[in-house]
Scaffold this motif. Structure first.
Motif, PDB file in Angstrom:
ATOM      1  N   THR A 192       4.532  39.147 -42.480  1.00  0.00           N
ATOM      2  CA  THR A 192       3.911  39.908 -41.396  1.00  0.00           C
ATOM      3  C   THR A 192       3.280  38.968 -40.377  1.00  0.00           C
ATOM      4  O   THR A 192       3.425  39.157 -39.161  1.00  0.00           O
ATOM      5  N   ALA A 193       2.568  37.963 -40.858  1.00  0.00           N
ATOM      6  CA  ALA A 193       1.948  37.002 -39.950  1.00  0.00           C
ATOM      7  C   ALA A 193       3.002  36.266 -39.122  1.00  0.00           C
ATOM      8  O   ALA A 193       2.831  36.052 -37.912  1.00  0.00           O
ATOM      9  N   GLU A 194       4.115  35.884 -39.745  1.00  0.00           N
ATOM     10  CA  GLU A 194       5.182  35.195 -39.027  1.00  0.00           C
ATOM     11  C   GLU A 194       5.847  36.125 -38.011  1.00  0.00           C
ATOM     12  O   GLU A 194       6.135  35.732 -36.873  1.00  0.00           O
ATOM     13  N   ALA A 195       6.079  37.372 -38.420  1.00  0.00           N
ATOM     14  CA  ALA A 195       6.679  38.340 -37.503  1.00  0.00           C
ATOM     15  C   ALA A 195       5.766  38.575 -36.301  1.00  0.00           C
ATOM     16  O   ALA A 195       6.236  38.649 -35.154  1.00  0.00           O
ATOM     17  N   ALA A 196       4.474  38.679 -36.553  1.00  0.00           N
ATOM     18  CA  ALA A 196       3.518  38.899 -35.461  1.00  0.00           C
ATOM     19  C   ALA A 196       3.512  37.718 -34.486  1.00  0.00           C
ATOM     20  O   ALA A 196       3.442  37.910 -33.266  1.00  0.00           O
ATOM     21  N   ARG A 197       3.609  36.508 -35.025  1.00  0.00           N
ATOM     22  CA  ARG A 197       3.622  35.314 -34.168  1.00  0.00           C
ATOM     23  C   ARG A 197       4.849  35.318 -33.259  1.00  0.00           C
ATOM     24  O   ARG A 197       4.744  35.076 -32.042  1.00  0.00           O
ATOM     25  N   ILE A 198       6.015  35.606 -33.843  1.00  0.00           N
ATOM     26  CA  ILE A 198       7.250  35.600 -33.067  1.00  0.00           C
ATOM     27  C   ILE A 198       7.202  36.668 -31.972  1.00  0.00           C
ATOM     28  O   ILE A 198       7.542  36.413 -30.806  1.00  0.00           O
TER      29      ILE A 198
END
Length: 344
Positions: free
Chosen positions: A179-185
């Motif tokens: 989720t954190a990676e998806a939010a960053r992208i």
């Protein structure tokens, strides 16, 4: 479409349902949303479907949640919803929040499953055709597909918003790390994630646990959502009916566990889990609620989720469930009693 009487929505439909912003966005969700996972396939009665949908809107439930493979068969729930939409709600489209998803098996071959750009874009086009819509309000990546780079999935969601086929996008069942990676992208792409749809109930609290679901992130999913400004809508808040009085005296023949083992079966109804449900009864009684209503009120407690996503097999059941959205908050003593019951 069947010759149902012409529908006129209740004039007071917005007088009682509370709404909450989804994270840092401007989008508001009703505190209780209606999911069409069950009871909207070809095996369900259309009049019952109509009554559930009309009752929901009359109660201020503006959010209707679907997915490409809801049925049976796959796609049937979207087709059913499309028929009811055409018959009742075309004049009220701008009052509705309609969501769909893609991520699980849908059609044969290598492009009918997963989270690739090919699958997500194709699936949404099919969903829009089934519902007779130009766009959905929210479109989700239904699951994290380990065979597809997360960057590709997020770029597909960004493309979908920019194409006008969805107003907002979200993810479902992603752990804290993903989720954190998806939010960053998505932040870098300029199309922020608006919402996350995790499974969450009194009996399944993984989103509160740091590092849950093979996440290397030391934070809980709830913590990540708060920090990223992403809203949340909990599916299965009643644990597929277990958090009710439905199974306390055995498994009724007409229950989901009794006749449909695809998602919930006798294996889920253990003596240990039933003991927890029974232990919740005194707190529910003290509050003048059913166990199901208590479970929804608990899900919606401060610091919890934006909306509870419920199903319904009848309009009467939905009316009972929705009252939990306006029930008094749980006191500190009642919250402690719930924790004690769940520790049984």
């Amino acid at each position: 479409m069947d010759n149902f009487p012409r529908y006129t929505p209740a004039p007071d439909r917005y007088d009682h349902m509370p709404y909450a912003r989804s994270g840092a966005s401007g989008l508001k969700l009703p505190r209780v949303s209606l999911g069409l996972w069950h009871n909207f396939g070809d095996d369900a009665d259309r009049r019952t479907q109509r009554d559930i949908l009309r009752t929901a809107f009359d109660l201020g439930v503006t959010h209707f949640d679907l997915a490409n493979n809801y049925g049976p068969p796959y796609g049937a729930a979207e087709e059913s919803f499309g028929r009811h939409l055409a018959a009742d709600w075309r004049p009220f489209r701008d009052e509705l929040l309609i969501s769909s998803k893609a991520g699980y098996d849908m059609w044969p071959g290598p492009y009918g499953d997963g989270s690739s750009r090919k699958y997500l874009v194709s699936s949404l086009d099919q969903s829009l055709a089934r519902m007779g819509l130009e766009y959905v309000d929210i479109f989700y990546s239904h699951r994290r597909d380990p065979e597809t780079p997360i960057d590709e999935t997020m770029r597909a969601l960004d493309q979908i918003v920019r194409s006008g086929k969805a107003l907002y996008v979200g993810i479902s069942s992603y752990n804290a790390q993903d989720t954190a990676e998806a939010a960053r992208i998505m932040r870098e792409l300029g199309t922020p994630l608006t919402i996350h749809q995790p499974r969450y109930s009194m009996l399944d609290r993984w989103i509160e646990e740091p590092g849950a679901h093979d996440s290397t992130d030391s934070r809980s999913l709830l913590r990540v959502l708060e920090e990223e400004g992403i809203g949340s809508i909990a599916f299965s808040p009643l644990e597929q009916g277990l958090l009710t009085d439905r199974y306390l005296d055995g498994i009724p023949a007409d229950s989901r566990a009794g006749h449909d083992g695809r998602y919930f079966s006798e294996r889920n109804i253990t003596p240990e889990r039933l003991a927890k449900v029974r232990a919740l009864a005194p707190t529910a009684k003290e509050r003048g609620q059913t166990i199901a209503q208590l479970a929804i009120t608990w899900i919606l407690r401060p610091g919890g989720v934006t909306s509870a996503l419920v199903g319904a097999s009848s309009a009467a059941q939905l009316r009972d469930t929705v009252t939990a959205a306006t029930a008094p908050e749980l006191t500190a003593e009642q919250l402690a009693a719930v924790e004690e019951a769940l520790a049984v």
